[in-house]
Design a protein around this motif. Structure first.
Motif, short mmCIF file in Angstrom:
data_model
loop_
_atom_site.label_atom_id
_atom_site.label_comp_id
_atom_site.label_asym_id
_atom_site.label_seq_id
_atom_site.Cartn_x
_atom_site.Cartn_y
_atom_site.Cartn_z
N ALA A 168 46.15 -1.60 24.26
CA ALA A 168 47.35 -1.20 23.52
C ALA A 168 47.76 -0.70 23.81
O ALA A 168 49.71 -0.29 23.47
CB ALA A 168 47.11 -2.27 22.38
N GLN A 169 47.01 0.95 23.04
CA GLN A 169 48.14 2.34 23.30
C GLN A 169 48.05 2.73 24.78
O GLN A 169 48.46 3.77 24.95
CB GLN A 169 46.99 3.24 22.72
N GLY A 170 47.92 1.90 25.73
CA GLY A 170 47.88 2.57 27.24
C GLY A 170 46.37 2.89 27.60
O GLY A 170 46.12 3.76 28.39
N GLY A 171 45.50 3.13 26.67
CA GLY A 171 43.81 3.86 26.90
C GLY A 171 43.22 2.71 28.15
O GLY A 171 43.62 1.53 28.35
N MET A 172 42.02 3.39 28.90
CA MET A 172 41.16 2.75 29.30
C MET A 172 39.54 2.83 29.04
O MET A 172 39.01 3.44 28.93
CB MET A 172 41.05 3.30 31.03
N LEU A 173 39.18 1.86 28.02
CA LEU A 173 38.05 2.41 27.34
C LEU A 173 37.85 1.05 27.45
O LEU A 173 37.98 0.36 27.58
CB LEU A 173 38.09 3.05 25.75
N GLY A 174 36.13 0.98 27.81
CA GLY A 174 35.45 -0.41 27.75
C GLY A 174 34.13 0.30 27.75
O GLY A 174 33.45 1.23 27.33
N VAL A 175 32.71 -1.42 27.81
CA VAL A 175 32.09 -1.52 27.29
C VAL A 175 31.71 -2.40 28.88
O VAL A 175 32.04 -3.40 29.05
CB VAL A 175 31.47 -1.86 26.11
N GLY A 176 30.38 -2.19 29.04
CA GLY A 176 29.60 -2.63 30.18
C GLY A 176 27.59 -2.87 30.07
O GLY A 176 27.21 -2.29 29.19
N ILE A 177 26.94 -4.69 30.12
CA ILE A 177 26.23 -4.50 29.91
C ILE A 177 25.52 -5.00 31.10
O ILE A 177 25.76 -5.51 32.00
CB ILE A 177 26.36 -5.61 28.71
N ALA A 178 23.79 -4.72 31.40
CA ALA A 178 23.26 -4.88 32.35
C ALA A 178 22.29 -5.15 32.01
O ALA A 178 21.27 -4.78 31.48
CB ALA A 178 23.08 -3.54 33.44
N SER A 179 21.35 -6.48 32.22
CA SER A 179 19.92 -6.00 31.62
C SER A 179 18.63 -6.71 33.33
O SER A 179 19.92 -6.99 34.17
CB SER A 179 19.47 -7.80 31.78
N TYR A 180 18.10 -6.18 33.46
CA TYR A 180 17.27 -6.50 34.23
C TYR A 180 15.60 -6.68 33.78
O TYR A 180 15.16 -6.81 32.78
CB TYR A 180 17.15 -4.66 34.70
N ILE A 181 14.82 -6.89 35.28
CA ILE A 181 13.18 -7.04 35.22
C ILE A 181 13.14 -5.49 36.29
O ILE A 181 13.58 -5.13 37.72
CB ILE A 181 12.89 -8.36 35.55
N VAL A 226 5.57 -7.40 34.73
CA VAL A 226 6.77 -7.36 35.39
C VAL A 226 7.63 -6.88 33.34
O VAL A 226 7.83 -7.54 32.91
CB VAL A 226 8.21 -8.51 35.32
N SER A 227 8.33 -5.71 33.41
CA SER A 227 9.19 -5.05 32.75
C SER A 227 10.15 -5.05 32.78
O SER A 227 11.05 -6.01 33.77
CB SER A 227 8.68 -3.50 32.56
N TYR A 228 10.97 -4.91 31.56
CA TYR A 228 12.27 -5.20 31.68
C TYR A 228 13.12 -4.28 30.51
O TYR A 228 12.40 -3.56 30.13
CB TYR A 228 12.37 -6.95 31.12
N GLY A 229 14.23 -4.50 31.05
CA GLY A 229 15.13 -4.27 29.52
C GLY A 229 17.10 -4.60 29.46
O GLY A 229 17.56 -5.28 30.34
N VAL A 230 17.64 -3.87 29.15
CA VAL A 230 18.80 -3.62 28.99
C VAL A 230 19.59 -2.46 29.22
O VAL A 230 19.23 -1.42 28.08
CB VAL A 230 19.46 -4.64 27.87
N ALA A 231 20.79 -2.44 29.56
CA ALA A 231 21.26 -0.98 29.44
C ALA A 231 23.27 -1.16 28.98
O ALA A 231 23.29 -2.62 29.17
CB ALA A 231 21.60 0.20 30.57
N VAL A 232 24.07 -0.28 27.96
CA VAL A 232 24.59 -1.10 27.15
C VAL A 232 25.30 0.51 27.12
O VAL A 232 24.87 1.30 26.48
CB VAL A 232 24.53 -1.56 26.04
N ALA A 233 26.79 0.42 28.09
CA ALA A 233 27.54 1.82 28.52
C ALA A 233 28.26 1.77 27.59
O ALA A 233 29.43 1.08 28.76
CB ALA A 233 27.26 2.31 29.78
N ILE A 234 29.39 3.20 27.33
CA ILE A 234 30.52 2.83 26.98
C ILE A 234 31.25 4.10 27.95
O ILE A 234 30.63 4.94 27.98
CB ILE A 234 30.90 2.80 25.39
N VAL A 235 32.67 3.51 28.22
CA VAL A 235 32.84 4.50 29.37
C VAL A 235 34.62 4.94 29.04
O VAL A 235 34.82 3.61 28.35
CB VAL A 235 32.89 4.67 30.92
N GLU A 236 34.98 5.70 29.43
CA GLU A 236 36.13 5.67 29.65
C GLU A 236 36.63 6.14 30.60
O GLU A 236 35.87 7.65 31.63
CB GLU A 236 36.81 7.02 28.25
N VAL A 237 37.72 5.82 31.11
CA VAL A 237 38.78 6.44 32.49
C VAL A 237 40.08 7.09 32.46
O VAL A 237 41.03 6.31 31.83
CB VAL A 237 38.49 4.89 33.03
#
Length: 785
Positions: free
Chosen positions: A445-458, A633-644
């Motif tokens: 709303a203030q013109g910023g570029m913040l984002g969150v992303g998820i990726a699960s994997y095996i 089979v191991s597995y997991g998840v990564a969650v990242a927060i980025v700013e562009v």
């Protein structure tokens, strides 16, 4: 801490030869010396595709101190072509020679070799060699290599295709027809360099007295190297010893026998002197196997509720100029794991590899799995946006549930155990997912570029059993063999075919033995990577199999020794075996203070046959093999927060949470170190790294100034959490951990960046995420509005 060589315990890399480290040379191999060593410099092609018209070596041969100069034509009859360690049905396998004979097919291909009394003379002589080339047509783009009129790298081939495979389960066409929405994109993972701290190196010495050859090589696979030397030089394997000193990293790029590993031993045999070759960074970037370079043309269908109906894919792999390193194996792995941790009942997957005028491609941490994860996890986010679902929710609706395991995926992968949804929820809670989404809305709303992303994997780990190995093209077995010996003094020695390269396998094996035998780590010595001392392994180190396969063999071997020692202890103490308990350094009679016998006393009885039970064989040594029934089979998840940053297109990682489950953790510090290291490599491949070529086949990356990698300033604190779900296909429940860290990072960051961009921004489908690409996307949006 048990190590192959106590010399290096606690020794910082900075204290090693600084010049060697900066140049990327084999820092540990450089400390192995043989009297009278000669040094090698290799002249490599400066042309991407050309016929060799002539090679003038006269000036090089005349230089004082030069002992030998050879071209490919001079050794064609004495060194046999090297066989690819992977083979698929119908695969085309061109003759791979240590030196080019008539044609060069990539910049960096060996053309001539110089042997001299020191490395500087060898390099000077190499630079005096003059080669006349006749340029041939070049093909760089793998898609263009498929065209009927594309230049042929091998004139006797009908096209540039190395091999192809196909996986069909159910009716993918009908499943896609039944979908309410289909995500259809081509996801491209760029060509990268594995870039271990040390490059490759080989030292070979021949002993005429025993007619035996000893080779020291910075390799992960000593037995494979031995076999390659035997096949190419015609020397019986029992007269070849291959030793891998401690490695300054490898990451899968040293999991194959290279042509230099047969060339250097040949020179030692020819000259009767020890011969050494050490690769520098420039040479490594041109000649060490590259990795990734896979395009996944992906169609995946979803019902209106977000559940997956089926998928169709074509996986195209750029093998580089020769498939000799690993053929199309990384691409077949990509195809196998395209379903990820989700329920997919229908699939049709084609995999093919082509040759181009680039450096040959091989393995790198993840071995085809990050490429699949990037396509799958990006597609899930694209579908979620279309269907009005939260990215986390679309994953929950498709996860395989714990009570459905073991679960056979459509591609053949058996998901053995896991709590996928639970781990995702734990990671989202840790990062404060709902609060983060609110912050993103406020920033937008203030013109910023913040984002969150998820990726699960095996992550496929514990690579085995032997019946499975050929299915991915590998011409090996899947078992591992370990030798455990209690010495006369009561100290313990372990001999393993694994190679310590930063993953801590020597420490893990020592821990297993310490637990089984009740001894201190200081009393255990682990010797690794020596074909003379260790049991045979068809594969060696790699594929996240050290703890699960070799560790299991070690546990069984130590357990057998423990039970033999128990029998001897019972005899010495005149007690029942059932009344004995294993304590610190020996056995004691339960509940009877003072009645105990030490391991040293037991060993003395075993070796000197002092009061040994009747009929018992002397000694305390066990050779044990182990092969698991299936992958774990191991597995997991990564969650990242980025700013562009909209002004520059730069991507700043603000935060990262990583959830992981590799079953019981033998050494939690090693587990976390492996994950963090892999995650950093994933960040590099997502944001910075790329081996680029000009359209006429010239590499644009020849040094590290042209190949940016993450620094400490680029990596956020990686917050970790763990579940421990044992695998039913592992003797100890242990799953591998070596490659998991790198697999989900590209997709997690890309999903976060997509979240940060305007809603109508083009979809991210190509790596790396360069600032100029981000700016271009933003500019195109402005122009279209």
């Amino acid at each position: 801490m048990a190590t192959i060589d106590q010399t290096y315990v606690g020794k910082p890399v900075a204290t090693l030869n600084a010049e060697r480290s900066v140049r990327g040379q084999a820092i540990y191999l450089a400390d192995v010396h043989q009297p009278g060593e000669l040094h090698v410099a290799i002249l490599r092609s400066s042309e991407p595709h050309a016929r060799i018209k002539s090679i003038d070596t006269a000036a090089a041969r005349a230089l004082p101190g030069v002992k030998q100069v050879l071209t490919g034509a001079e050794i064609v009859d004495v060194i046999q072509p090297q066989v690819c360690s992977f083979a698929f049905a119908g695969q085309r396998d061109p003759e791979t020679r240590p030196l080019a004979i008539d044609v060069v097919r990539y910049v960096g291909e060996p053309v001539a070799v110089v042997v001299a009394v020191d490395p500087f003379i060898a390099e000077d002589a190499r630079d005096l060699i003059r080669v006349a080339y006749q340029p041939l047509p070049v093909v760089i783009d793998p898609e263009a290599a498929l065209a009927p009129d594309a230049p042929r790298l091998y004139p006797d081939w009908p096209d540039n295709v190395v091999a192809s495979t196909q996986t069909i389960a159910g009716d993918a066409a009908q499943a896609l027809a039944d979908a309410d929405t289909i995500v259809a994109e081509t996801f491209i993972t760029q060509r990268v360099a594995p870039l271990s701290m040390e490059c490759r190196g080989v030292l070979a010495a021949y002993d005429p007295g025993t007619e035996s050859l000893t080779v020291w090589s910075s390799t992960q696979v000593v037995h494979q190297v031995r076999t390659a030397i035997s096949q190419t030089l015609g020397l019986p394997e029992h007269r070849i010893r291959v030793i891998a000193p401690l490695l300054g990293g490898s990451f899968g790029a040293k999991a194959f026998a290279y042509i230099e590993e047969t060339l250097i031993p040949y020179l030692a045999l020819r000259l009767g002197r020890p011969v050494r070759w050490i690769e520098d960074r420039n040479e490594s970037l041109l000649a060490m196997a590259h990795a990734r370079d896979i395009a996944v043309k992906y169609e995946i269908g979803f019902r209106g509720d977000g559940t997956i109906t089926g998928l169709r894919a074509r996986v195209l792999f750029d093998c580089g100029a020769s498939p000799y390193v690993s053929s199309i194996s990384t691409a077949t792995t990509t195809g196998v794991v395209l379903c990820g941790p989700y329920k997919v009942g229908h699939c049709a997957i084609d995999v093919l590899g082509v040759v181009t005028n680039k450096t040959p491609s091989g393995g790198y941490r993840g071995f085809g799995q990050p490429e699949a994860n990037f396509a799958l996890e990006r597609s899930l986010d694209i579908a979620a946006a279309r269907l009005g679902l939260d990215p986390a929710e679309i994953r929950r609706r498709n996860f395989v549930a714990p009570d459905e395991m073991p679960y056979a995926c459509a591609t053949g992968v058996m998901l053995d155990s896991g709590r996928y949804a639970e781990l995702l929820d734990l990671a989202l809670t840790k990062i404060g997912y709902d609060d983060v989404k609110q912050q993103i809305a406020e920033s937008r709303a203030q013109g910023g570029m913040l984002g969150v992303g998820i990726a699960s994997y095996i992550e496929g780990t514990n690579f085995a059993p032997s019946w499975l190995v050929p299915l991915v093209g590998r011409q090996d077995s899947g078992f591992d063999t370990v030798i455990v010996r209690v010495e006369l003094s009561g100290h313990v020695r372990v001999f393993s075919n694994q190679t310590p390269m930063g993953q801590g396998i020597d420490t893990v094996l020592a821990q297993i033995v310490a637990d089984e035998l009740g001894v201190q780590l200081a009393d255990i010595n682990v010797t690794c990577g020596d074909t003379l001392l260790s049991g045979y392994a068809g594969y060696g180190s790699g594929a996240s199999r050290g703890a699960g396969v070799t560790g299991a063999a070690t546990k069984l071997a130590a357990g057998r020794i423990r039970e033999k020692m128990r029998k001897i202890a019972a005899h010495l103490l005149e007690a029942d075996e059932a009344d004995l308990e294993l304590g610190s350094g020996g056995f004691a009679v339960r509940g009877v203070p003072g009645r105990r016998v030490t391991i040293a006393e037991i060993a003395r009885a075993a070796y000197l046959i002092v009061n040994l039970p009747a009929g018992m064989e002397p000694g305390l040594e066990v050779t044990q093999s182990y092969e698991p029934p299936s992958l774990a089979v191991s597995y997991g998840v990564a969650v990242a927060i980025v700013e562009v940053l909209p002004a520059t297109g730069q991507i700043q990682l603000r935060r990262m949470v990583y959830g992981h489950d590799c079953g019981p953790q033998i050494n939690p510090r090693i587990v976390e170190g492996q994950i963090r290291g892999g995650a950093v490599q994933g960040i590099g491949a997502t944001l910075y790294e790329e081996l680029r070529y000009t359209d006429d086949g010239r590499p644009l990356v020849t040094n590290l100034r042209q190949y940016p990698v993450p620094t400490a300033a680029d990596v956020p604190s990686i917050e970790m959490l763990h579940l421990e779900t044992p695998s039913p296909f592992s003797l100890t429940g242990v799953k591998g951990v070596g490659e998991g860290g790198v697999i989900p990072i590209p997709a997690a960051i890309a999903n976060a960046v997509q979240c940060a961009l305007p809603l109508d921004a083009p979809q991210i489908t190509t790596l790396p995420l360069r600032p100029d690409a981000i700016l271009s996307a933003l500019d195109s949006l402005l122009e279209s509005r």
